[in-house]
Structures are given as C-alpha cells and as structure tokens.
Design a protein around this motif. Structure first.
Motif, mmCIF file in Angstrom:
data_model
loop_
_atom_site.group_PDB
_atom_site.id
_atom_site.type_symbol
_atom_site.label_atom_id
_atom_site.label_comp_id
_atom_site.label_asym_id
_atom_site.label_seq_id
_atom_site.Cartn_x
_atom_site.Cartn_y
_atom_site.Cartn_z
ATOM 1 N N VAL A 175 0.839 -1.198 0.000
ATOM 2 C CA VAL A 175 0.000 0.000 0.000
ATOM 3 C C VAL A 175 0.877 1.253 0.000
ATOM 4 O O VAL A 175 0.547 2.264 -0.633
ATOM 5 C CB VAL A 175 -0.977 -0.016 1.207
ATOM 6 C CG1 VAL A 175 -0.253 0.103 2.540
ATOM 7 C CG2 VAL A 175 -2.003 1.098 1.067
ATOM 8 N N ASP A 176 2.004 1.151 0.672
ATOM 9 C CA ASP A 176 2.945 2.279 0.719
ATOM 10 C C ASP A 176 3.481 2.603 -0.677
ATOM 11 O O ASP A 176 3.587 3.768 -1.057
ATOM 12 C CB ASP A 176 4.094 1.911 1.670
ATOM 13 C CG ASP A 176 5.206 2.927 1.645
ATOM 14 O OD1 ASP A 176 4.995 4.040 2.138
ATOM 15 O OD2 ASP A 176 6.304 2.600 1.120
ATOM 16 N N ARG A 177 3.784 1.559 -1.439
ATOM 17 C CA ARG A 177 4.345 1.776 -2.779
ATOM 18 C C ARG A 177 3.304 2.427 -3.690
ATOM 19 O O ARG A 177 3.612 3.335 -4.466
ATOM 20 C CB ARG A 177 4.823 0.455 -3.382
ATOM 21 C CG ARG A 177 5.743 -0.358 -2.467
ATOM 22 C CD ARG A 177 7.014 0.410 -2.134
ATOM 23 N NE ARG A 177 7.849 -0.332 -1.206
ATOM 24 C CZ ARG A 177 8.678 -1.314 -1.569
ATOM 25 N NH1 ARG A 177 8.797 -1.649 -2.832
ATOM 26 N NH2 ARG A 177 9.411 -1.946 -0.658
ATOM 27 N N MET A 179 0.896 4.315 -2.763
ATOM 28 C CA MET A 179 0.658 5.692 -2.342
ATOM 29 C C MET A 179 1.825 6.605 -2.714
ATOM 30 O O MET A 179 1.615 7.767 -3.074
ATOM 31 C CB MET A 179 0.352 5.740 -0.846
ATOM 32 C CG MET A 179 -0.974 5.026 -0.554
ATOM 33 S SD MET A 179 -1.479 5.108 1.172
ATOM 34 C CE MET A 179 -2.543 6.544 1.166
ATOM 35 N N HIS A 180 3.051 6.089 -2.658
ATOM 36 C CA HIS A 180 4.178 6.877 -3.176
ATOM 37 C C HIS A 180 3.938 7.237 -4.646
ATOM 38 O O HIS A 180 4.313 8.314 -5.100
ATOM 39 C CB HIS A 180 5.489 6.090 -3.078
ATOM 40 C CG HIS A 180 6.125 6.139 -1.724
ATOM 41 N ND1 HIS A 180 6.651 7.291 -1.193
ATOM 42 C CD2 HIS A 180 6.350 5.171 -0.803
ATOM 43 C CE1 HIS A 180 7.160 7.031 0.005
ATOM 44 N NE2 HIS A 180 6.986 5.751 0.269
ATOM 45 N N ALA A 181 3.317 6.315 -5.371
ATOM 46 C CA ALA A 181 3.048 6.543 -6.794
ATOM 47 C C ALA A 181 1.752 7.331 -7.003
ATOM 48 O O ALA A 181 1.355 7.560 -8.145
ATOM 49 C CB ALA A 181 2.965 5.203 -7.525
ATOM 50 N N ASP A 224 2.774 2.290 10.180
ATOM 51 C CA ASP A 224 3.969 3.002 10.636
ATOM 52 C C ASP A 224 3.984 4.448 10.152
ATOM 53 O O ASP A 224 4.786 5.244 10.617
ATOM 54 C CB ASP A 224 5.263 2.260 10.286
ATOM 55 C CG ASP A 224 5.360 1.871 8.828
ATOM 56 O OD1 ASP A 224 4.428 2.189 8.054
ATOM 57 O OD2 ASP A 224 6.362 1.242 8.463
ATOM 58 N N HIS A 225 3.100 4.781 9.223
ATOM 59 C CA HIS A 225 2.976 6.180 8.791
ATOM 60 C C HIS A 225 1.814 6.300 7.826
ATOM 61 O O HIS A 225 1.266 5.294 7.358
ATOM 62 C CB HIS A 225 4.263 6.676 8.114
ATOM 63 C CG HIS A 225 4.595 5.902 6.874
ATOM 64 N ND1 HIS A 225 3.978 6.128 5.684
ATOM 65 C CD2 HIS A 225 5.461 4.882 6.668
ATOM 66 C CE1 HIS A 225 4.456 5.288 4.786
ATOM 67 N NE2 HIS A 225 5.343 4.510 5.349
ATOM 68 N N ASP A 226 1.486 7.518 7.500
ATOM 69 C CA ASP A 226 0.423 7.827 6.544
ATOM 70 C C ASP A 226 1.065 8.515 5.332
ATOM 71 O O ASP A 226 2.279 8.757 5.305
ATOM 72 C CB ASP A 226 -0.569 8.770 7.255
ATOM 73 C CG ASP A 226 -1.923 8.814 6.583
ATOM 74 O OD1 ASP A 226 -2.065 8.274 5.468
ATOM 75 O OD2 ASP A 226 -2.835 9.413 7.174
ATOM 76 N N HIS A 227 0.237 8.837 4.337
ATOM 77 C CA HIS A 227 0.681 9.626 3.184
ATOM 78 C C HIS A 227 -0.218 10.855 3.051
ATOM 79 O O HIS A 227 -1.218 10.968 3.744
ATOM 80 C CB HIS A 227 0.619 8.787 1.901
ATOM 81 C CG HIS A 227 1.701 7.770 1.805
ATOM 82 N ND1 HIS A 227 2.747 7.874 0.915
ATOM 83 C CD2 HIS A 227 1.910 6.632 2.502
ATOM 84 C CE1 HIS A 227 3.552 6.825 1.066
ATOM 85 N NE2 HIS A 227 3.066 6.052 2.018
ATOM 86 N N HIS A 228 0.132 11.742 2.121
ATOM 87 C CA HIS A 228 -0.616 13.000 1.970
ATOM 88 C C HIS A 228 -1.792 12.820 1.022
ATOM 89 O O HIS A 228 -1.839 13.418 -0.050
ATOM 90 C CB HIS A 228 0.319 14.106 1.476
ATOM 91 C CG HIS A 228 1.392 14.459 2.466
ATOM 92 N ND1 HIS A 228 1.233 15.463 3.395
ATOM 93 C CD2 HIS A 228 2.619 13.934 2.682
ATOM 94 C CE1 HIS A 228 2.328 15.543 4.140
ATOM 95 N NE2 HIS A 228 3.180 14.622 3.722
ATOM 96 N N THR A 259 5.397 11.605 -0.793
ATOM 97 C CA THR A 259 6.173 11.113 0.352
ATOM 98 C C THR A 259 5.263 10.820 1.539
ATOM 99 O O THR A 259 4.069 11.088 1.488
ATOM 100 C CB THR A 259 7.193 12.181 0.801
ATOM 101 O OG1 THR A 259 6.467 13.393 1.057
ATOM 102 C CG2 THR A 259 8.233 12.428 -0.258
ATOM 103 N N HIS A 260 5.871 10.329 2.610
ATOM 104 C CA HIS A 260 5.120 10.035 3.833
ATOM 105 C C HIS A 260 4.661 11.328 4.500
ATOM 106 O O HIS A 260 5.303 12.368 4.362
ATOM 107 C CB HIS A 260 6.013 9.292 4.841
ATOM 108 C CG HIS A 260 6.558 8.012 4.326
ATOM 109 N ND1 HIS A 260 7.485 7.272 5.017
ATOM 110 C CD2 HIS A 260 6.307 7.312 3.190
ATOM 111 C CE1 HIS A 260 7.781 6.185 4.339
ATOM 112 N NE2 HIS A 260 7.086 6.186 3.216
ATOM 113 N N SER A 261 3.587 11.238 5.265
ATOM 114 C CA SER A 261 3.157 12.349 6.104
ATOM 115 C C SER A 261 3.600 12.083 7.542
ATOM 116 O O SER A 261 4.133 11.012 7.849
ATOM 117 C CB SER A 261 1.633 12.471 6.074
ATOM 118 O OG SER A 261 1.062 11.458 6.880
HETATM 119 ZN ZN LIG Z 1 7.167 4.602 1.987
#
Ligand SMILES: [Zn+2]
Length: 354
Positions: A175-177, A179-181, A224-228, A259-261
């Motif tokens: 999911v992180d990847r 969201m980075h995209a 471990d973190h969120d995104h914008h 990036t991460h928020s």
């Molecule tokens: Zn990440």
C-alpha cells in the motif's frame, strides 16, 4: 511477512537484522535467515521472476547466488541455513496455499519467496493506464502471487504448533508503494487485501481448533505512517476527507505529495494485554486553529511506547486455553479488550519514520 521485498525495512527490523543502511540488502537478508530469530519469512525478492510473475534471467538483488542456492538445494554454500533446522523454500502459490490449508505439512522453517520482484501485485504492468482515474481491479490481479491471507494462514500453520507461543508480523507493505506513486486504485486493492488478512486472522483466533483465543492472544493493527492523501477540497478545507462517489467508483481525492506524512495513524488492539496498550494513550490531540476549527484526533500515544511494551507483553505468561468447548457468543475475555468494534474512537499513534 510482507507483500513487498522480504528484506524491506519493516520485516528486517522485526526479523532481527541490524545494519547501518537499508541498502545493504544481501547482508540484511543473510542476517534474517542466519540469525536463528525467525521460523517464517515471506515476501517478494525472488531472483527468477519479474513484477508480472513471469520467469526472467536471475537478478540477485536480495539474495546472492550462493544464498539462493542454499534455499533451493538445501546446501549451505551461502551460509544462510545457519544453526538449527534448515529453511525450506515455498514459492509457488499452490504450494503456499497447500501449507495454509493444512493439505501439506509446514516445514520446520518456512521461507515463502513470492514469485515476483518488488511487490506481489502493486507493480504489475499498467501500460497506458491513467493512475489518477483507474479503479481497483481494472487490471486483474496476478494469479501467480499468493494473497496476504494465504501467506498469513501458512505462517500460522507453521507457528501454532509450538508450546511457547509465537509472534507474527504481517505487513501489507505494498500500500505504501501505491501511495508513493499516488495510485489510489492500487492502494485500495492493497487496503482490501490487508483487511481480508485481518479478518482471516481474527477468524483463526476464534476457531475452536486453534490454540489461540482472546485470552491468550493479542492482535495489534496499526500503520507506521500515513501519506498525503486527502479529499478533493483539501486545498481549501484543511484535512477534508475523501468524497464517496458511490459503489464501484473511485472516491474523490487529491494527493499533496509523493512522500510520507507525519499524521497520526489509527491503532487498534484486541485480546490479552489490550488494556495495557490502551493505557499508553495518555496524551490527547485537541488541536484547534485560529478560526476555531477542530482538527484534534483524540487520545494518542507514540509508537516508541508501543514498541517498548510489546516485548514485555510477549513475555507475560498466559493461561492455557480452556479444554471445554467455548461459547459461540462473546466470551468474558472480550469485555476486557479495547476492540476496533468498540464505540470508543481508536487510539491514535504518532508515526515513526521509515
Ligand atoms: Zn514509503
């Protein structure tokens, strides 16, 4: 366990690896396998398959050739078999599903190296597709990759046999990847898959034929973190939420970064020790801006506090599971838990960078 590379930051940190850089991939994977900390490892990083699950000339990005030979031939030329029981490789999806269902016995140490390079699904081909409008599942998922649920059930089949309990970290890493995209359709697919894995693990805990129940098992679900990622009006209305456009439609949204928020993330806990985790939330976010708008998210803790408590809880003796058949309705232990289903808002926790 993760849906991205098995030596990525989260699985490596949980798996006992120590390195000065996450870029030291061979060293990290070597240490995860050879340190004797783990009995199950799962993720992508297969040398012989690309992001669409198609065979390719070997790319030894995460394993050296010798380490890979250790896994495929059972020798120890690359030194990753380490002390103790040998690792057994399972990479075909049907093989992993057979271990998950119990049709095939779980080996002493189980390495599930998904037949994909970077992500189990999220990097599959999307030629010409528009990431801003593409809905989830518009391109079929890869049949060659196991689901996170299949991986988790295979891990539980291996880990639940011992007398000393176990610890399992299940990461929906892709999911992180997505969201980075800024690729919402694929991010939703990964949320969906993670949600299914959590549901399957809850069902496993509640099944009468497993050694787990809520009196001897703690389930923690967090990020471990969120995104914008915000709603379409968020440039005008700070933190405006996603807009529901109806079933089958991509929600209205707007990305503000790749990036991460540093936003607070939800923390859900249930089972043995859940009240001790809830008690960590001794801070409260009541932020209000100059115009009087409230943005506070309620009770909070920080992830360092959670990280300090979890090993403590793991060392607590737990009462053995009652031998009598359990009632089908909520058992007494459930009353002493902070559950995601409870009406109280979830405890929030600060993100921890990575
Ligand atoms: Zn990440």
């Amino acid at each position: 366990m993760t849906t991205v590379q098995l030596g990525d930051a989260t699985p490596a940190a949980f798996g006992g690896a120590h390195s000065t850089s996450r870029g030291n991939r061979h060293q990290i994977v070597h240490e995860m396998f050879a340190s004797g900390t783990l009995d199950v490892i799962a993720g992508t990083g297969h040398p012989g398959f690309d992001n669409d699950g198609r065979p390719r000339a070997p790319d030894y990005c995460w394993f050296t050739g010798a380490m890979w030979q250790d896994l495929t031939t059972g020798t120890n030329a690359g030194g990753i078999q380490g002390p103790g029981q040998p690792w057994t490789l399972a990479s075909a999806r049907d093989e992993i599903a057979a271990i998950a269902s119990g049709a095939r016995p779980a080996p002493a140490r189980l390495a599930m190296v998904i037949r994909a390079d970077e992500g189990h699904q999220s990097y599959r081909a999307c030629d010409g597709c528009d990431r801003t409008t593409m809905r989830p599942y518009e391109r079929p998922r890869l049949e060659t990759s196991p689901t996170l649920t299949e991986l988790a059930m295979a891990a539980l089949a291996r880990l639940s046999g011992g007398d000393n309990g176990f610890y399992l970290m299940v990461e929906g890493g892709a999911v992180d990847r997505a969201m980075h995209a800024n690729f919402l359709g694929r991010a939703i697919e990964e949320y969906d898959e993670f949600d299914a894995a959590v549901a399957a693990i809850v069902a496993w805990i509640e099944r009468p034929d497993t050694p787990a129940d809520w009196s001897n098992t703690l389930l923690v679900v967090t990020a471990d973190h969120d995104h914008h990622l915000h709603g379409p009006d968020a440039a005008r209305l700070p933190f405006a939420g996603l807009a529901d456009r109806g079933a089958g439609q991509l929600p209205g949204h707007r990305w503000f970064a790749t990036t991460h928020s540093n936003f607070a993330v939800p923390l859900f806990v249930r089972g043995a020790g859940a009240l001790r985790i809830a008690a960590l939330a001794d801070a409260e976010d009541r932020f209000r801006d100059r115009s009087g708008q409230t943005f506070g998210r309620g009770r909070m803790t920080d992830q360092a506090a959670l990280g300090r408590l979890l090993p403590d809880l793991a060392r607590q003796p737990v009462s053995p599971r009652p031998a009598s058949p359990r009632p089908a309705s909520p058992e007494p232990a459930a009353a002493a838990t902070a559950s995601a289903a409870s009406p109280a808002p979830p405890v929030r926790s600060d993100r921890q960078e990575r």
